[in-house]
Design an enzyme around this catalytic site. Structure first.
Site, PDB file in Angstrom:
ATOM      1  N   LYS A  48     -66.958 -95.023   6.609  1.00  0.00           N
ATOM      2  CA  LYS A  48     -67.614 -95.071   7.921  1.00  0.00           C
ATOM      3  C   LYS A  48     -68.020 -93.666   8.341  1.00  0.00           C
ATOM      4  CE  LYS A  48     -64.242 -93.102  10.571  1.00  0.00           C
ATOM      5  NZ  LYS A  48     -64.440 -91.906  11.430  1.00  0.00           N
TER       6      LYS A  48
ATOM      7  N   ALA B 227     -61.588 -86.585   5.332  1.00  0.00           N
ATOM      8  CA  ALA B 227     -63.009 -86.292   5.531  1.00  0.00           C
ATOM      9  C   ALA B 227     -63.559 -86.842   6.835  1.00  0.00           C
ATOM     10  CB  ALA B 227     -63.816 -86.858   4.359  1.00  0.00           C
TER      11      ALA B 227
ATOM     12  N   ASP C  84     -58.580 -96.583  12.865  1.00  0.00           N
ATOM     13  CA  ASP C  84     -59.898 -96.893  12.304  1.00  0.00           C
ATOM     14  C   ASP C  84     -59.912 -98.205  11.524  1.00  0.00           C
ATOM     15  OD1 ASP C  84     -61.277 -94.706  13.307  1.00  0.00           O
ATOM     16  OD2 ASP C  84     -60.843 -93.444  11.571  1.00  0.00           O
TER      17      ASP C  84
END
Length: 285
Positions: free
Chosen positions: A11, A99, A138
Site C-alpha cells: 500500500k 518502508a 494497517d
C-alpha cells in the site's frame, strides 16, 4: 492437507494526516490509501498435523509468533473457533521491510483472506478487516485493498472510487525510519501543510488523475526529509523526470511518484537505482 494461495499487496498513502494523540498512547490518523501491484506471495498448508511453522525467503523477518502473518492466523482460528490441525505459512517477500508500504500487514491480511475462503467465507470482507485491527493498524486496509479512507488507528474504513489508471514508480532508500521516534517528532512540531482529504475524495470521484496528484500530502514527509536530506534529492529526481506528483508513503522511508508514461518512468528508475536499494514500476490494484 490443503495448500492455500493468496497475494499480499503493498500500500501507499495518497494522504496521511495525524490528528492528535489518544489517551491509549496511539494517534488518530486519517489517510486515503491505495494498494499497488507489488506483492508478497503467501502459501498456507492447512492440516499438516504438526506444530505451526512459518518460513520466509528473506533474512531478518521473524519466523515465529512475532510475525504478523502468524498472529493473524492465530486470531482467526481463535475467533472462529476452528482447529486447522497444524499450519505451515510460507512467505515470498517482495515488499521492502520498514518502508511504510505495509509489507507485514499485507502478509497478515492475506492470511486472513486465505483462511476465511478456506472455511467457506463466514466473515464479510469488512468483518474480516475489523478482525485484522487486532493484528495491526494497517491490516484492516490491507485486507480490504483498493482505494479507501482509513481513520482512527486505521480500523475505520470507507471504500472510495477506484483511482484512475496510472504508472507508479516506488523506491526504497537504504535507511529506514523509526516509527515511534517519528511520532514523537510530529508531536513536537507545528504541522504546516495538512492534506485536504475532501479534495482528494472529490478528485477520485471525478477520476481526475492530475487533481489526485495535486492533493498528495503526507504530514510525515517534511519531518523525515529534514532528518534525511537524501529524500529531497529523490524528490528532485522525480520532478526532473516529469512526475505528476510524488511523496513519501506512510512513515517512510519508501517514496513514490505517479509518472506520465513508461518512458519517463524507466528513465527515472535508472537514476533511482544509483541511490536506492529497491526500485519498482507498479500500478494500482
Amino acid at each position: 492437507m490443503t495448500t492455500l494461495y493468496e497475494g499480499a499487496f503493498a500500500k501507499v498513502n495518497l494522504t496521511l494526516d495525524v490528528l492528535g494523540k489518544r489517551e491509549d498512547g496511539y494517534h488518530d490518523l486519517k489517510s486515503v490509501m491505495q494498494t499497488l501491484s507489488i506483492r508478497d506471495d503467501i502459501e498456507i498448508d492447512v492440516g499438516t498435523g504438526k506444530p505451526w511453522k512459518l518460513l520466509c525467503d528473506k533474512e531478518g523477518i521473524p519466523t515465529d509468533e512475532r510475525n504478523l502473518a502468524w498472529k493473524a492466523a492465530k486470531i482467526y482460528c481463535d475467533t472462529m473457533k476452528v482447529d486447522p490441525d497444524g499450519l505451515e505459512i510460507r512467505i515470498t517477500k517482495r515488499i521492502p521491510a520498514q518502508a511504510g508500504m505495509g509489507g507485514g500487514s499485507a502478509d497478515a491480511a492475506a492470511v486472513l483472506r486465505a483462511l476465511n475462503k478456506h472455511y467457506g467465507d463466514p466473515l464479510s470482507i469488512f468483518a474480516l478487516a475489523e478482525l485484522g485491527a487486532q493484528v495491526g493498524s494497517d491490516v484492516p486496509f490491507c485486507t480490504l485493498c483498493g482505494t479507501a479512507v482509513a481513520e482512527g488507528r486505521g480500523e475505520r474504513l470507507r471504500k472510495l472510487p477506484d483511482m484512475p489508471d496510472c504508472i507508479f514508480v516506488v523506491c526504497k532508500p537504504e535507511f529506514s525510519v523509526s516509527t515511534p521516534e517519528l511520532y514523537r517528532k510530529i508531536d513536537e512540531v507545528a504541522i504546516a501543510n495538512r492534506p485536504d482529504n475532501q479534495a482528494m475524495e472529490s478528485a477520485l470521484l471525478a477520476g481526475d488523475l492530475l487533481k489526485v496528484c495535486h492533493n498528495l500530502v503526507n504530514v510525515f514527509d517534511p519531518v523525515v526529509a529534514n532528518a534525511f536530506p537524501l529524500m529531497n534529492e529523490i524528490r528532485k529526481l522525480y520532478m526532473e523526470f516529469g512526475a505528476f506528483g510524488c511523496q513519501m508513503s506512510g512513515s517512510g522511508s519508501s517514496f513514490f511518484g505517479i509518472m506520465p508514461d513508461r518512458a519517463s518512468a524507466y528513465a527515472l528508475m535508472d537514476k533511482l537505482n544509483t541511490v536506492c536499494n529497491d526500485v519498482f514500476l507498479t500500478e494500482q490494484v
